[in-house]
Design an enzyme around this catalytic site. Structure first.
Site, PDB file in Angstrom:
ATOM      1  N   CYS A  71       0.800  -1.244   0.000  1.00 53.37           N
ATOM      2  CA  CYS A  71       0.000   0.000   0.000  1.00 53.37           C
ATOM      3  C   CYS A  71       0.823   1.280   0.000  1.00 53.37           C
ATOM      4  O   CYS A  71       0.503   2.198  -0.765  1.00 53.37           O
ATOM      5  CB  CYS A  71      -1.029   0.022   1.116  1.00 53.37           C
ATOM      6  SG  CYS A  71      -1.021  -1.365   2.230  1.00 53.37           S
TER       7      CYS A  71
ATOM      8  N   ARG B 173       7.308 -11.024   5.360  1.00 57.66           N
ATOM      9  CA  ARG B 173       6.820 -10.792   6.717  1.00 57.66           C
ATOM     10  C   ARG B 173       7.471 -11.809   7.634  1.00 57.66           C
ATOM     11  O   ARG B 173       7.380 -13.012   7.383  1.00 57.66           O
ATOM     12  CB  ARG B 173       5.296 -10.954   6.773  1.00 57.66           C
ATOM     13  CG  ARG B 173       4.585  -9.924   5.923  1.00 57.66           C
ATOM     14  CD  ARG B 173       3.087 -10.122   5.934  1.00 57.66           C
ATOM     15  NE  ARG B 173       2.471  -9.090   5.103  1.00 57.66           N
ATOM     16  CZ  ARG B 173       1.173  -8.984   4.870  1.00 57.66           C
ATOM     17  NH1 ARG B 173       0.335  -9.834   5.429  1.00 57.66           N
ATOM     18  NH2 ARG B 173       0.709  -8.020   4.102  1.00 57.66           N
TER      19      ARG B 173
ATOM     20  N   GLN C 186       0.887 -11.144  -3.318  1.00 55.76           N
ATOM     21  CA  GLN C 186      -0.574 -11.045  -3.214  1.00 55.76           C
ATOM     22  C   GLN C 186      -1.179 -10.582  -4.533  1.00 55.76           C
ATOM     23  O   GLN C 186      -0.531  -9.899  -5.307  1.00 55.76           O
ATOM     24  CB  GLN C 186      -0.947 -10.024  -2.131  1.00 55.76           C
ATOM     25  CG  GLN C 186      -0.534 -10.452  -0.745  1.00 55.76           C
ATOM     26  CD  GLN C 186      -1.001  -9.475   0.315  1.00 55.76           C
ATOM     27  OE1 GLN C 186      -1.246  -8.317   0.017  1.00 55.76           O
ATOM     28  NE2 GLN C 186      -1.149  -9.947   1.538  1.00 55.76           N
TER      29      GLN C 186
ATOM     30  N   ASP D 103      -2.847  -8.126  -5.162  1.00 56.38           N
ATOM     31  CA  ASP D 103      -3.084  -6.930  -4.387  1.00 56.38           C
ATOM     32  C   ASP D 103      -3.366  -5.771  -5.330  1.00 56.38           C
ATOM     33  O   ASP D 103      -2.683  -5.598  -6.322  1.00 56.38           O
ATOM     34  CB  ASP D 103      -1.767  -6.651  -3.641  1.00 56.38           C
ATOM     35  CG  ASP D 103      -1.970  -5.830  -2.414  1.00 56.38           C
ATOM     36  OD1 ASP D 103      -3.108  -5.554  -2.063  1.00 56.38           O
ATOM     37  OD2 ASP D 103      -0.948  -5.462  -1.812  1.00 56.38           O
TER      38      ASP D 103
ATOM     39  N   HIS E 231      -4.861  -1.439  -5.246  1.00 58.20           N
ATOM     40  CA  HIS E 231      -5.351  -0.286  -4.502  1.00 58.20           C
ATOM     41  C   HIS E 231      -6.110   0.612  -5.449  1.00 58.20           C
ATOM     42  O   HIS E 231      -5.605   0.954  -6.513  1.00 58.20           O
ATOM     43  CB  HIS E 231      -4.184   0.437  -3.825  1.00 58.20           C
ATOM     44  CG  HIS E 231      -3.533  -0.411  -2.787  1.00 58.20           C
ATOM     45  ND1 HIS E 231      -2.506  -1.280  -3.090  1.00 58.20           N
ATOM     46  CD2 HIS E 231      -3.815  -0.587  -1.474  1.00 58.20           C
ATOM     47  CE1 HIS E 231      -2.172  -1.941  -1.975  1.00 58.20           C
ATOM     48  NE2 HIS E 231      -2.942  -1.547  -0.992  1.00 58.20           N
TER      49      HIS E 231
ATOM     50  N   LYS F 244     -14.890  -2.551   6.226  1.00 57.81           N
ATOM     51  CA  LYS F 244     -14.386  -3.536   5.265  1.00 57.81           C
ATOM     52  C   LYS F 244     -15.363  -4.682   5.098  1.00 57.81           C
ATOM     53  O   LYS F 244     -16.260  -4.887   5.930  1.00 57.81           O
ATOM     54  CB  LYS F 244     -13.038  -4.080   5.717  1.00 57.81           C
ATOM     55  CG  LYS F 244     -13.113  -4.894   7.010  1.00 57.81           C
ATOM     56  CD  LYS F 244     -11.809  -5.633   7.300  1.00 57.81           C
ATOM     57  CE  LYS F 244     -11.909  -6.402   8.614  1.00 57.81           C
ATOM     58  NZ  LYS F 244     -10.802  -7.311   8.841  1.00 57.81           N
TER      59      LYS F 244
END
Lengths: 579, 579
Positions: free
Chosen positions: A277, A306, A324, A326, A328, A408
């Protein structure tokens, strides 16, 4: 991972049954191993465990003996009796057990100290039992392993016994069957067996994908990319190493630094990114944005790292290195509803293709502590609710469960053996745009704060592959199977013909192997089945003469002899339709 | 990067001209700036520089004045006169200049100390001049900038003047034209202008690829993947973080640790991978290998991180974060020749598609210090030589230049403005298989050491993109251009028609934008040209009525009105043929 949720009443009963079973386990262990010291024994999602301080690990035979005695104790149907005791008395009761003394010390002064007894056994306990042992209708000890006191490797090693307990023999049988199935489907086993991936201690909890696993991984990315093309996403590539200033700006530094890999370079602190992000925010901020450009949807398949303690990593399910699906989305507050709706449409499309038909949605609403105006929360929550209701989507509403930065929706799916997994999420974020000062020039020329939406369909692709392999028991659909068909010549005479068939199918873009080893046909077929190859195309003299192949499926079905063009069309059709 | 090599004689003359020009520069600077202290002034690849200790940076006006005076001095045609001096005398000569004193100290005792004079100016100097200043037929000062003494930021900051000098005015004009062209093609400028990528201080020397740059990057990877499919490569995905034990095994730890990002995790040292080879070795070693499986060709697009000092990073050309089109081949010694030949065939195919037709090969042979038996080196060098000679490939042979672990061939290409770049390499490695104990079961059942071949066609894809953008001046070929065509409606009346054309072309898989902004047609065309979009499809009423588009190319060519199907076919054909 968890079994699909039971209704709250049943879930409560099960929890009390399991807590009670842990007491019975403790009772039996101190009876059989008088030197054993009790520590803690909580119920878990699907069972319970108890940690004992003993000199020797428990053997499988020990477990059998313990389980047998537990059944006896249960048969006596002892009632559970709780009693309050003074701290002084409590200390006296557990004075020989340093672990219990430590637990006792941890109980706040203003809380009561209770003990719970059944039969002649009594244990320090907060409560939460069934009325009597007889209500434990089914119990089974599953395994034993070492576990550090309080989970800390600096503490003494205890011995943990895992068990499960149920309200009926049938429920337990179903669960044990699920465990067996889970074992049979274990993605770590299948990963080795199917040559998909492996792990090596030189990079803990980070998979090495072999060619076949890499094919599946890349094909999955390509599939998602295809969706992105149709749903108006743009892909970006962002760095992996950043000055930790980045996460000081984003706010992750304080909350997440423990899980990040950091290092000193040129006397400044750098970190390996654990999420995409902030990089998306940097890209958004890299040029002046107009309302005309919005929404901007930035997808990033960047590799994330991580730190997870080695005790909690598990195959592909929980790794230290992941990618991911992923993205945005940057949009105006008015666009939230449309964006979430389109995202859910894309997610539904992908889950269907990937074989997850049923989806449970969980809508998490504003928590006590939050950023953003009530007006923004009102309209955002209304938009999310409307999307779910307009499409009549089965969903739970969880007030107070939203992140501090926005509401969410999480998406859960059940797998083939009844376990539930969270895969997708869509999260509004009113915080990051503030922190990175992200805005756009509105139609009236004013600067407006943009809304940021985090969303993922599959989440970590590594974890998804783990879930998916277990869901499919390794039977990848034809469109993504690393090998779609294998040609099995019965004799050497048939090899040349097989080569021709292979060439034809390959020319059509199919992934076809030829097994020209010296093994017997049955061995070749068994090998192909272990590899979960969808089509086995067997060729003997008869097939060769007829210009056909004898088609066997990995489930054992025999389709008989098919014309080459016929089988080619069949496979191509399955690829095209994601069958 | 360097200009294409001149022949050795000319190269030597140019080097002497430039060294001489540096002397003339020093002469003029001390004349104009009497307080300036001289330090060093070597010739470089394409010119020379001189570092001066002065109080103020040189201004552009200073450079003009200096250059003018240099021409005067050159016009006087002073002969260069070298003389040997005793150390004592030398110290006396430079006693006011601590830099020269330091240089003097660094000259080994058994080496002569020489000074070189032209006119009244004399400087400590090793020699290597032309006979007289008049042989400097052309000189030009290019720029000035700060530079640390000895390149070390702990030392005083000096002021460096860069210049170039040539054997003829024509040669210099050609070079200056090349510099101008290089500036016009600067990939950093084009990267911003074309919205391909940018850099941000929060991740130094690590590009952020914007959607268009990401498209090109991914398409390039996809193109290479396509080649891999045809040339029998398998792709793998390997971790990025490893215990540094890995590089202790591979031997990189000692030689390369300074360029690696390392960190402490769980009290052990981890590193971010700077190369893929050790991971390829781990994959090879992950199962027992038979000669039947060989060769195994493992491609890995893993992201690599190499620490580079901020002074040497440069746009995409030299970054800290990169992906290579990297693969490792494991084969028997007998297979070396075939593997190298097939690799070169693939490389030639790709260079042709990417617009690099001319390739220079450099074969590096065994150095003094090496691993591996002479027998192995004999056969490997013979195999490489034979591959080059059998295909009659223009190549240089460089004895002694091979790595200690094996011989190699490097591939160089000239770009559109005459600079030469190394892109490809194929290197045999007899060392890594020893260190990782990599073997295979031979046909006779014995265990044999496998040969490892490192190879890359484009090298770092980031760097390749930098080179390629400059080579193409941003004009990506149609098959990889992020936007292949833009529709330019002349009036609002034509927008709807344009949308239809866009939909038709998109349905054929083409990447087509529509510029429906309020700008005038000419502004839209200018914008598209800055974006280097191959096709501008202009639509006014006439085109709309005729079912056509007026086609302009980015180079300014006007193809007139073409039928929609005609232009569609034209573009699709260019995509298919990598035109």
């Amino acid at each position: 991972m968890a079994l699909k949720q039971a209704d709250p009443e049943l879930a409560d009963l099960r929890s009390r049954i399991r807590h009670s079973a842990a007491h019975v386990l403790a009772e039996v262990v101190v009876e059989l191993f008088p030197d054993a010291k009790l520590t803690i024994g909580p119920p878990t999602q699907d069972g319970f465990y108890y940690d004992f301080a003993v000199d020797e690990p428990f053997t499988p035979d020990d477990l059998k003996r313990i389980e047998k005695r537990m059944r006896k104790s249960i048969g006596r149907n002892h009632p559970f009796v709780e009693r309050e005791v003074s701290r002084k008395e409590a200390v006296e009761l557990v004075k020989d057990n340093p672990f219990k003394l430590e637990i006792l010390e941890g109980i706040p002064e203003d809380e009561d100290v209770t003990f719970c007894a059944h039969g002649e056994f009594e244990d320090l306990c907060r409560g939460g039992h069934v009325e009597s042992t007889g209500q434990i209708k089914a119990v089974k000890l599953l395994s034993a392993s070492g576990a550090y006191w309080r989970g800390d490797e600096k503490n003494p090693m205890l011995q943990r016994i895992y068990g499960t307990a149920w309200e009926s023999k049938e429920a337990q049988a179903e669960y044990l069957h699920m465990l067996e199935e889970a074992d049979r489907r274990d993605h770590r086993k299948l990963g080795r067996q199917m040559n998909l991936f492996f792990f090596d201690p030189v990079s803990p909890a980070s998979p090495f994908f072999l060619p076949k696993g890499t094919y599946v991984f890349n094909r999955l990315v390509e599939y998602v990319r295809g969706l992105y093309g149709r749903y108006g996403y743009d892909e970006v590539i962002t760095p992996e190493l950043f000055l930790t200033d980045l996460w000081k700006t984003s706010g992750h530094y304080e909350a997440y630094i423990e899980n990040m890999y950091t290092m000193e370079v040129d006397e400044r602190e750098y970190g390996v990114k654990p999420m995409n992000c902030p990089a998306a925010a940097i890209i958004y901020a890299s040029s002046l944005r107009s309302y005309r450009e919005l929404p901007i949807r930035l997808a990033d398949f960047g590799r994330l790292h991580r730190y997870e303690r080695s005790g909690v990593t598990h195959g592909l399910m929980r790794v230290r290195s992941m990618v991911q699906d992923d993205a945005h989305i940057f949009c105006t507050p008015d666009q939230i509803g449309d964006e979430v709706r389109d995202f859910i449409a894309m997610l539904q499309e992908s889950y269907k293709v990937l074989g997850f038909e049923e989806i449970r949605y969980a809508l998490s609403l504003r928590p006590e502590n939050r950023v953003g105006s009530d007006e923004l929360w009102d309209s955002a929550e209304a938009a999310l609710t409307e999307v779910l209701e307009a499409s009549d989507l089965k969903h739970d509403v969880e007030p107070g469960e939203g992140a501090f930065y926005g509401p969410k929706i999480d998406m859960f799916v059940p797998d083939a053996i009844g376990r539930e997994w969270q895969l997708g999420t869509v999260q509004l974020d009113f915080n990051m745009p503030e922190r990175f000062d992200l805005d756009y020039v509105a139609e009236d020329g004013s600067k407006q704060r943009v809304v940021m939406i985090h969303r993922a369909m599959l989440g970590s692709l590594e974890r998804f592959l783990g879930v998916w392999i277990e869901h499919l028991a390794g039977n990848f659909p034809v469109w993504i199977a690393p090998v779609q068909a294998v040609l099995v010549p019965i004799t050497d005479r048939n090899v040349e013909y097989c080569r021709g068939v292979q060439a034809q199918l390959k020319a059509s873009g199919l992934r076809v192997e030829l097994d020209d080893s010296n093994e017997r046909m049955n061995a070749k077929i068994r090998k192909a089945q272990l590899q979960k190859i969808p089509y086995m195309l067997v060729v003997g003299d008869r097939e060769q003469e007829g210009g056909t192949v004898a088609v066997r499926l990995r489930n054992g079905d025999d389709l008989g002899a098919l014309d080459i063009n016929e089988i080619e069309e069949r496979i191509l059709n399955e690829v095209q339709t994601y069958a």
